[in-house]
Design an enzyme around this catalytic site. Structure first.
Site, PDB file in Angstrom:
ATOM      1  CG  ASN A  11      -2.133   1.019   1.363  1.00 37.00           C
ATOM      2  OD1 ASN A  11      -1.543   2.133   0.789  1.00 37.00           O
ATOM      3  ND2 ASN A  11      -2.260   1.189   2.809  1.00 37.00           N
ATOM      4  CE  LYS A  13      -0.070   3.255   4.729  1.00 38.50           C
ATOM      5  NZ  LYS A  13      -0.372   3.600   5.658  1.00 38.50           N
ATOM      6  CG  HIS A  97      -5.965   2.474   4.777  1.00 36.09           C
ATOM      7  ND1 HIS A  97      -5.666   3.021   6.237  1.00 36.09           N
ATOM      8  CD2 HIS A  97      -4.866   1.431   4.411  1.00 36.09           C
ATOM      9  CE1 HIS A  97      -4.324   2.672   6.161  1.00 36.09           C
ATOM     10  NE2 HIS A  97      -3.796   1.374   5.916  1.00 36.09           N
ATOM     11  CD  GLU A  99      -3.038   5.807   6.704  1.00 37.07           C
ATOM     12  OE1 GLU A  99      -2.327   5.831   5.335  1.00 37.07           O
ATOM     13  OE2 GLU A  99      -2.752   5.213   7.479  1.00 37.07           O
ATOM     14  CD  GLU A 169      -4.075  -1.875   7.470  1.00 34.54           C
ATOM     15  OE1 GLU A 169      -2.183  -2.534   6.958  1.00 34.54           O
ATOM     16  OE2 GLU A 169      -4.032  -1.528   7.172  1.00 34.54           O
ATOM     17  N   GLY A 175       2.183   2.402  10.461  1.00 35.08           N
ATOM     18  CA  GLY A 175       3.780   3.721  10.712  1.00 35.08           C
ATOM     19  C   GLY A 175       4.008   4.271  12.072  1.00 35.08           C
ATOM     20  CB  SER A 215       4.627  -1.908  12.422  1.00 34.76           C
ATOM     21  OG  SER A 215       4.415  -0.155  12.412  1.00 34.76           O
TER      22      SER A 215
HETATM   23  P1  PGA Z   1       2.277   0.021   7.493  1.00 37.73           P
HETATM   24  O1  PGA Z   1       1.275   0.769   7.218  1.00 37.73           O
HETATM   25  O2  PGA Z   1       2.909  -0.827   6.952  1.00 37.73           O
HETATM   26  O3  PGA Z   1       3.316   1.956   7.549  1.00 37.73           O
HETATM   27  O4  PGA Z   1       2.527   0.727   9.216  1.00 37.73           O
HETATM   28  C1  PGA Z   1       0.510  -0.387   6.974  1.00 37.73           C
HETATM   29  C2  PGA Z   1      -1.258   0.052   6.189  1.00 37.73           C
HETATM   30  O5  PGA Z   1      -1.464   1.626   6.818  1.00 37.73           O
HETATM   31  O6  PGA Z   1      -1.218  -0.735   5.561  1.00 37.73           O
END
Ligand code: PGA
Length: 256
Positions: A11, A13, A97, A99, A169, A175, A215
Site C-alpha cells: 500500500n 499510500k 483502510h 486512514e 490492521e 506507521g 509496521s
Molecule cells: P505500515 O502501514 O506498514 O506503514 O504500518 C500499513 C498500512 O497502513 O496498510
C-alpha cells in the site's frame, strides 16, 4: 484442504510519482516477478496505477487501487469507480483502510457498499478492519473488529466471500513502528476466521486470506507469517523500497 496462498500487498499510500512507481515495479518484476508461490499485489496512488500496470505486464505481480467509489459513474467529483479500475486492469482494491475511515470519515455502511461494488465488478476487495489504541486498552478489540466485519460484509454472497481478502490492521500499529505481538495478531486473526465461519460456512472461511498490517517489516514478518491464521501482509512503509518489499515476499515464500 488446499493451503491458502500467502499474499503480500504493498500500500504505497500517497507516495511516488508515476515514474517513481514504474522504477519500483521494474525492480520488483526483476526480483519476484516470476515466482508464483506468493501472490504479490502493488497498490499505487491513482495517478500511478496505469503506468505501474504496464510495467508489471507479463509478470506474476498484480495491480490494486487504494480506494474507489461504490457507484459505477456519475457526478462524484474526485472519485474513481470499479469499472474504471477494471479498465486499467486492476484486480484488487483496498477498502476501508483506517486512514480512509478516520481521516476521510468513511463509515461501515460506505465500506460495505464499496465491497459489494468491487465484487460485482470482479475486483478483489482487501477489506481492512482494526481497533484503535483506546479500543484495545478498554478491552473492546474483538467487539470492534466483529462489528466492522459484520457491517462491512453485509450482503456478500457465500459464493463470493472467498474472493474477499481481510486485512487486520490495528490502528495503533500503522506507521508507528509498534507492531502487534504475534499472539495479539493471531488471536484476532483466529477470531476473524471463526466469525467468517459463522457468516459464510467453514469451507469458505478456510479459503479467505487474512492479512496482518501495521509496521510489518522484514525483521518481524517471519514470526507473524508463521502463525496459523496469518496469510500475508498489507505493507505500508516497507513497500516503498524494493529491497524491503522483496524481503517480505521472500519471508512469505519461506513459510511452508
Ligand atoms: P505500515 O502501514 O506498514 O506503514 O504500518 C500499513 C498500512 O497502513 O496498510
Amino acid at each position: 484442504m488446499i493451503p491458502r496462498k500467502k499474499l503480500i500487498a504493498g500500500n504505497w499510500k500517497m507516495n511516488k510519482t508515476p515514474a517513481d512507481g514504474v522504477a519500483l515495479v521494474r525492480e520488483l518484476v526483476a526480483t519476484v516477478g516470476k515466482q508464483s508461490e506468493v501472490e504479490v499485489v502493488v497498490c499505487p496512488p491513482f495517478t500511478g496505477i496505469e503506468s505501474a500496470g504496464r510495467a508489471l505486464e507479463g509478470s506474476t505481480l498484480k495491480l490494486g487501487a487504494q480506494n474507489m467509489h461504490f457507484e459505477a459513474s456519475g457526478a462524484f467529483t474526485g472519485e474513481v469507480s470499479a469499472p474504471m479500475l477494471r479498465a486499467i486492469f486492476a484486480t484488487h482494491v483496498i477498502l476501508g483502510h483506517s486512514e480512509r475511515r478516520t481521516l476521510f470519515g468513511e463509515t461501515d455502511e460506505q465500506v460495505n457498499k464499496k465491497v459489494l461494488a468491487a465484487l460485482k465488478n470482479q475486483l478483489r476487495p482487501i477489506f481492512c478492519v482494526g481497533e484503535t489504541l483506546a479500543e484495545r486498552e478498554s478491552g473492546a478489540t474483538l467487539k470492534v473488529v466483529q462489528t466492522q466485519i459484520e457491517r462491512g460484509l453485509e450482503g456478500v454472497a457465500k459464493d463470493q466471500a472467498a474472493s474477499v481478502v481481510v486485512a487486520y490492521e490495528p490502528v495503533w500499529a500503522i506507521g508507528t513502528g509498534k507492531v502487534a505481538t504475534t499472539e495479539q495478531a493471531q488471536e484476532v486473526h483466529a477470531f476473524i476466521r471463526e466469525l467468517l465461519t459463522k457468516l459464510f460456512t467453514e469451507p469458505v472461511a478456510q479459503k479467505v486470506r487474512i492479512l496482518y498490517g501495521g509496521s510489518m517489516k522484514p525483521a518481524n514478518a517471519p514470526e507473524l507469517l508463521a502463525q496459523k491464521d496469518i496469510d500475508g501482509g498489507l505493507i505500508g512503509g516497507a513497500s516503498l523500497e524494493a529491497r524491503s518489499f522483496v524481503e517480505l515476499v521472500t519471508a512469505a515464500a519461506a513459510i511452508k
